[in-house]
Design an enzyme around this catalytic site. Structure first.
Site, PDB file in Angstrom:
ATOM      1  N   LYS A   9      -3.440  -4.421  -1.899  1.00  0.00           N
ATOM      2  CA  LYS A   9      -2.109  -3.976  -1.464  1.00  0.00           C
ATOM      3  C   LYS A   9      -1.995  -2.457  -1.313  1.00  0.00           C
ATOM      4  O   LYS A   9      -1.151  -1.970  -0.564  1.00  0.00           O
ATOM      5  CB  LYS A   9      -1.055  -4.447  -2.470  1.00  0.00           C
ATOM      6  CG  LYS A   9      -0.803  -5.952  -2.441  1.00  0.00           C
ATOM      7  CD  LYS A   9       0.189  -6.325  -1.351  1.00  0.00           C
ATOM      8  CE  LYS A   9       0.526  -7.802  -1.407  1.00  0.00           C
ATOM      9  NZ  LYS A   9       1.406  -8.199  -0.292  1.00  0.00           N
ATOM     10  N   SER A  40      -9.027 -10.855  -3.386  1.00  0.00           N
ATOM     11  CA  SER A  40      -7.928  -9.939  -3.056  1.00  0.00           C
ATOM     12  C   SER A  40      -7.442  -9.082  -4.202  1.00  0.00           C
ATOM     13  O   SER A  40      -6.901  -8.000  -3.984  1.00  0.00           O
ATOM     14  CB  SER A  40      -6.761 -10.741  -2.482  1.00  0.00           C
ATOM     15  OG  SER A  40      -6.285 -11.652  -3.452  1.00  0.00           O
TER      16      SER A  40
END
Lengths: 353, 353
Positions: free
Chosen positions: B69, B320
């Site tokens: 992110k 991720s």
């Protein structure tokens, strides 16, 4: 628990008399090229900020079999004669050395026999067999491991590969520090965990040549401080069956090869508490996202607890391995991170660097 | 639980009409250079053997703030005007986006306001504040988050940075696949987890240019399969408050920007069970020594469960993130690894590669 033995004849030797030289480490690196992983070096702005220094973590938890032990085992097995290879090798181990020998044997097509206690965890027995080793179990209460080993070695002509006190094993482990210093440049300080001293002595040899002004510090559990006491007494000290979670540091004493190298090339030895070990593990898992076993967190513990504190220094930290029972680790974390000290140090998710 | 909304006007568009292009990903990479980490790519002989393919894990759990992110957040904030920077930015998030915005703001000297529910875990609130963000809490039962956000944005002229449906965020996330393909070469398959689709759409754009024959597959939890259903229906589907442990995939639907990109550049969508997610996490922790959060294990789960099965293929897998409560993870492992299926797949310690 501590047991002092008679002073040994080992004292400070000239570097030329040491059983392993940097040339041996260099030769080991050439043999390991393409077989061992060149493991990554990680840094963390959080750690750098907390310690005021520049810290480089050499991640041997990413090594084959999950620990540095593969380096020494492979370097030893690959140098056996054709006849020795044909007959096979023998090791006593229920830990990382067992799997390192088993995998090296598999890669080199050398039969391996590992002697393990019959009550060793089933998963460890299975993993070692999974690499193609023949596992021979013994009853810890009724059998003599040594007699069994001698019998196996005698009957079949197997070559015994010890876990640390062997020049080829020491030279192999030294490639860890060689890679680290080659990647990040000269260091002011190198922190290495210490059990039997194979990793520590090998890394100290490499650091001495590649980064001559680097001070090498060995780190032990307080509860298994035989090497620290040996270092200061300059005679070999023993701690039998130390009760530490750092299972890689439960060896009773340094070896007759590792001890003189450590006396010659290591600058200091320090110890850390069991709580400090778990706190360091938790930090490495949570903040650096690295699964590290208790022994693998020893060097980090010395740094994070401020036992080693050198603002401005470039510090190498060896993370020796990551083979740990995840469920047991979860329980340890629950217990130790309730202590107040760790709370401000380990918020849930934080900056990785 | 599933809730079908009216078909949107979004259907297949020409590539030139898409809101983000590869040039945007390339520009994002230049902006992120020296700010985001070029995260390591890991391989595993065990995984390669099990799947019969060549698997490359892109480890965004080692990214700053512990998840990809940061890439999109920084790429968005760095493009704000001087006036927007002065006024500051606003984000709604109790997860990785909150910390990504907070850290990006800290690095760029942009004030950040994060709206979080007042019952968010104290550690998450503390971590976000630790990056210098102002945290505004609201009561989930009595307050409207949107009204609060509009009021804050209106009063102070803050710029809202959404977690995925923003061209600069999408372009930033796409740098993940760009780095992976640049490092390992062309891929046959790329597996990417999917929540709101920011990472998936960005990575699909990068793969389309850098490895044109690569098939991109999105992976969702079965319990949050809105994107998979949207993909097949070609109209936006919604699943409100899905009950999945993969918290990063709890978004109700794809966005108006991510959906058309996914329709255009993604080749398939698959789903995995909650048990499969935990099994994949356990595998990544135990065998690859990587701390990975549930959402971060989605793509790996599709592979290890054989939902994606392409022997001989070169397969990229995006991990991720790694922000997870270690104690809760320990409990999950205890529960799920009692199931028979996982036992033979996860012996205690095994070959890392």
């Amino acid at each position: 628990m501590a047991d002092f033995i008679q002073p040994d004849s080992i004292t400070t030797l000239a570097a030329t008399d040491l059983p392993v030289t940097y040339a041996d480490v260099e030769a080991a690196a050439a043999r390991l090229n393409g077989q061992a992983h060149r493991t990554p070096v990680m840094t963390s702005t959080t750690v750098d900020r907390q310690t005021g220094s520049h810290v480089f973590f050499k991640c041997e938890n990413f090594q084959r079999i999950g620990a540095f032990k593969f380096r020494g085992a492979y370097n030893a097995l690959v140098q056996l004669s054709a006849e020795q290879r044909r007959r096979g090798v023998l090791a006593f181990s229920s830990g990382n050395h067992a799997q390192a020998i088993a995998l090296s044997g598999q890669l080199l097509d050398i039969p391996t026999t590992i002697v393990m206690p019959e009550d060793a965890p089933a998963v460890k027995l299975a993993a070692t067999r999974g690499y193609g080793a023949q596992v021979v179990t013994y009853n810890r209460l009724t059998d003599s491991r040594e007699a069994l080993g001698q019998q196996l070695a005698g009957d079949r002509g197997l070559t015994l590969i010890p876990p640390f006190d062997h020049p080829h094993v020491i030279a192999g482990q030294g490639t860890t520090a060689k890679e680290l210093i080659e990647e990040v440049g000269a260091l002011d300080l190198l922190l290495v965990c210490c059990g039997g001293g194979g990793l520590l002595s090998g890394c100290a040899i490499a650091a001495h040549t590649l980064s001559p002004s680097c001070r090498v510090i060995g780190v032990e559990p307080k509860r298994a401080d035989d090497a620290t006491r040996s270092f200061y007494a300059k005679t070999l000290q023993t701690v039998e069956n130390p009760n530490t979670i750092a299972d890689g540091a439960r060896t009773a004493s340094l070896g007759t090869l590792t001890f003189p190298i450590i006396l010659h090339h290591v600058h200091d030895m320090v110890t850390v508490s069991e709580t400090a070990i778990v706190r360091a593990m938790f930090f490495l898992w949570e903040r650096l996202k690295l699964v590290v076993e208790p022994t693998g967190a020893l060097a980090t513990a010395a740094l994070l607890e401020g036992i080693v504190n050198e603002p401005g220094a470039r510090i190498g930290v060896i993370i020796s391995g990551g083979n740990v029972d995840l469920k047991q680790a979860g329980k340890l974390f629950t217990k130790v991170t309730k202590l107040p000290k760790s709370q401000p140090r380990v918020p849930w998710a934080a900056e990785l660097s």
